[in-house]
Write a protein that holds these residues in place. Structure first.
Motif, short mmCIF file in Angstrom:
data_model
loop_
_atom_site.label_atom_id
_atom_site.label_comp_id
_atom_site.label_asym_id
_atom_site.label_seq_id
_atom_site.Cartn_x
_atom_site.Cartn_y
_atom_site.Cartn_z
N ARG A 81 1.27 -107.82 11.84
CA ARG A 81 2.19 -108.76 12.68
C ARG A 81 1.84 -108.53 14.00
O ARG A 81 2.31 -109.60 14.83
N ARG A 82 1.24 -107.59 14.37
CA ARG A 82 0.54 -107.38 15.85
C ARG A 82 -0.41 -108.64 16.20
O ARG A 82 -0.08 -109.24 17.14
N ARG A 83 -1.04 -108.97 15.26
CA ARG A 83 -2.21 -109.81 15.41
C ARG A 83 -1.52 -111.40 15.46
O ARG A 83 -1.75 -112.10 15.98
N LEU A 84 -0.44 -111.38 14.72
CA LEU A 84 0.42 -112.77 14.49
C LEU A 84 1.13 -112.97 15.76
O LEU A 84 1.03 -114.00 16.52
N ILE A 85 1.72 -111.76 16.36
CA ILE A 85 2.37 -112.01 17.77
C ILE A 85 1.59 -112.46 18.89
O ILE A 85 2.04 -113.41 19.51
N LEU A 86 0.38 -111.87 18.76
CA LEU A 86 -0.61 -112.39 19.90
C LEU A 86 -1.14 -113.71 19.71
O LEU A 86 -1.46 -114.52 20.52
N ALA A 87 -1.45 -113.95 18.39
CA ALA A 87 -1.99 -115.39 18.24
C ALA A 87 -0.78 -116.63 18.59
O ALA A 87 -1.39 -117.40 19.21
N ARG A 128 11.27 -116.75 22.03
CA ARG A 128 10.61 -117.83 21.35
C ARG A 128 9.86 -117.49 20.42
O ARG A 128 9.27 -117.80 19.32
N LEU A 129 8.92 -116.09 20.78
CA LEU A 129 8.07 -115.68 19.95
C LEU A 129 8.79 -115.07 18.60
O LEU A 129 7.96 -115.17 17.56
N ALA A 130 9.94 -114.52 18.73
CA ALA A 130 10.57 -113.84 17.54
C ALA A 130 10.69 -115.23 16.66
O ALA A 130 10.68 -114.85 15.40
N GLU A 131 11.24 -116.41 17.23
CA GLU A 131 11.49 -117.42 16.35
C GLU A 131 10.23 -117.95 15.70
O GLU A 131 10.28 -118.36 14.66
N ARG A 132 9.17 -117.94 16.44
CA ARG A 132 7.93 -118.59 15.85
C ARG A 132 7.34 -117.74 14.76
O ARG A 132 6.72 -118.27 13.84
N VAL A 133 7.27 -116.22 14.86
CA VAL A 133 6.62 -115.42 13.99
C VAL A 133 7.75 -115.29 12.82
O VAL A 133 7.35 -114.41 11.99
N GLU A 134 8.79 -115.57 13.29
CA GLU A 134 10.04 -115.25 12.13
C GLU A 134 10.10 -113.75 11.95
O GLU A 134 10.39 -113.32 10.76
N SER A 147 12.52 -110.42 13.72
CA SER A 147 13.74 -110.26 14.70
C SER A 147 13.13 -109.88 16.03
O SER A 147 11.94 -109.23 16.27
N GLN A 148 14.05 -109.84 17.19
CA GLN A 148 13.40 -109.44 18.35
C GLN A 148 13.18 -107.83 18.25
O GLN A 148 12.23 -107.23 19.17
N PRO A 149 14.04 -106.93 17.70
CA PRO A 149 13.79 -105.59 17.56
C PRO A 149 12.37 -105.28 17.02
O PRO A 149 11.82 -104.47 17.44
N VAL A 150 12.05 -105.95 16.00
CA VAL A 150 10.59 -106.10 15.34
C VAL A 150 9.56 -106.15 16.23
O VAL A 150 8.73 -105.50 16.35
N LEU A 151 9.97 -107.33 17.15
CA LEU A 151 8.69 -107.65 17.97
C LEU A 151 8.80 -106.60 18.97
O LEU A 151 7.46 -106.11 19.52
N TYR A 152 9.87 -106.09 19.58
CA TYR A 152 9.84 -105.01 20.49
C TYR A 152 9.24 -103.71 20.07
O TYR A 152 8.63 -102.90 20.73
N SER A 153 9.03 -103.42 18.63
CA SER A 153 8.56 -102.20 18.04
C SER A 153 7.18 -102.37 18.44
O SER A 153 6.44 -101.42 18.17
N HIS A 154 6.56 -103.40 18.39
CA HIS A 154 4.94 -103.71 18.92
C HIS A 154 4.76 -103.77 20.08
O HIS A 154 3.71 -103.18 20.82
N PHE A 155 5.41 -104.40 21.13
CA PHE A 155 5.26 -104.73 22.38
C PHE A 155 6.61 -104.38 23.14
O PHE A 155 7.56 -105.03 22.76
N GLU A 156 6.71 -103.67 24.18
CA GLU A 156 7.82 -103.23 24.95
C GLU A 156 8.26 -104.29 25.74
O GLU A 156 9.47 -104.22 26.28
#
Length: 211
Positions: A15-21, A39-45, A47-56
């Motif tokens: 998930r982390r690699r995908l977010i950065l890519a 926009r990142l949350a939408e692109r990687v499908e 949720s924003q909370p999941v995204l924030y669990s990787h990057f603050e």
């Protein structure tokens, strides 16, 4: 560690690699202003909370992208130096310089994350990431072993290249002048007939500073 724990770690790393890519792809296409957590949350499908669990924050994403960039740059510079081995003391530095300029031209948003945008990455300190040190060492190692003040010369070389990249991107200098700029720069940093053995040939990562 259990099989389930291993799987969770692999999934988290993926998930982390995908977010950065996706962040890099979006930044190269539309600029860093277009990279938002929404926009990142939408692109990687995710949720924003999941995204924030990787990057603050977005800043943390930019820093992670920048660190990836330094890792890739270090590999590129070392390959260029290896391919340019020869008796001419200027051959290695010239190849490294060309590779650096090409990297900046081909990846403008990545280069901006590495050198222009504010990040959490520390330069010239005890906590400087290994990727940054490796990129700097590639410059040091490109200089002849018997060059005096290799660390300082590598810093000047990197700083000058960064200036060329920044001014070229802003259309402040003509792109067709690159060869002349490199000739003058390399002749000053690594003159063919005036090298010295006074400072030895050790790599001086501790003096790393950003351009």
């Amino acid at each position: 560690m259990s099989f389930a724990s291993n799987r969770r770690e692999r999934e988290r790393a993926e998930r982390r690699r995908l977010i950065l890519a996706v962040a890099r792809e979006l930044a190269e296409a539309e600029g860093w202003d277009a990279v938002t957590t929404r926009r990142l949350a939408e692109r990687v499908e995710y949720s924003q909370p999941v995204l924030y669990s990787h990057f603050e924050s977005k800043d943390a994403i930019v820093a992670a992208v920048a660190e990836e960039g330094f890792t890739e740059l270090a590999v590129l510079l070392r390959r260029a130096r290896t391919a340019a081995r020869g008796r001419d003391p200027q051959r290695g530095p010239r190849a490294v310089c060309r590779a650096y300029l090409r990297f900046a031209t081909e990846h403008p948003a990545l280069y901006q994350a590495m050198f222009v945008m504010p990040t959490q990455l520390k330069f010239a300190g005890d906590d400087t990431p290994t990727a940054l040190l490796a990129a700097f060492d590639a410059f040091v190692d490109a200089l002849p072993q018997d060059t005096a003040e290799r660390g300082a010369r590598a810093e000047l070389l990197w700083a000058a290249l960064h200036g060329i990249c920044t001014l070229s991107a802003a259309r402040r200098v003509a792109a067709q002048g690159e060869k002349t700029h490199l000739d003058l720069l390399i002749n000053g940093i690594t003159p063919k007939d005036s090298r010295s053995t006074s400072s030895g040939g050790e790599s001086n990562s501790a003096s790393l500073s950003h351009p």
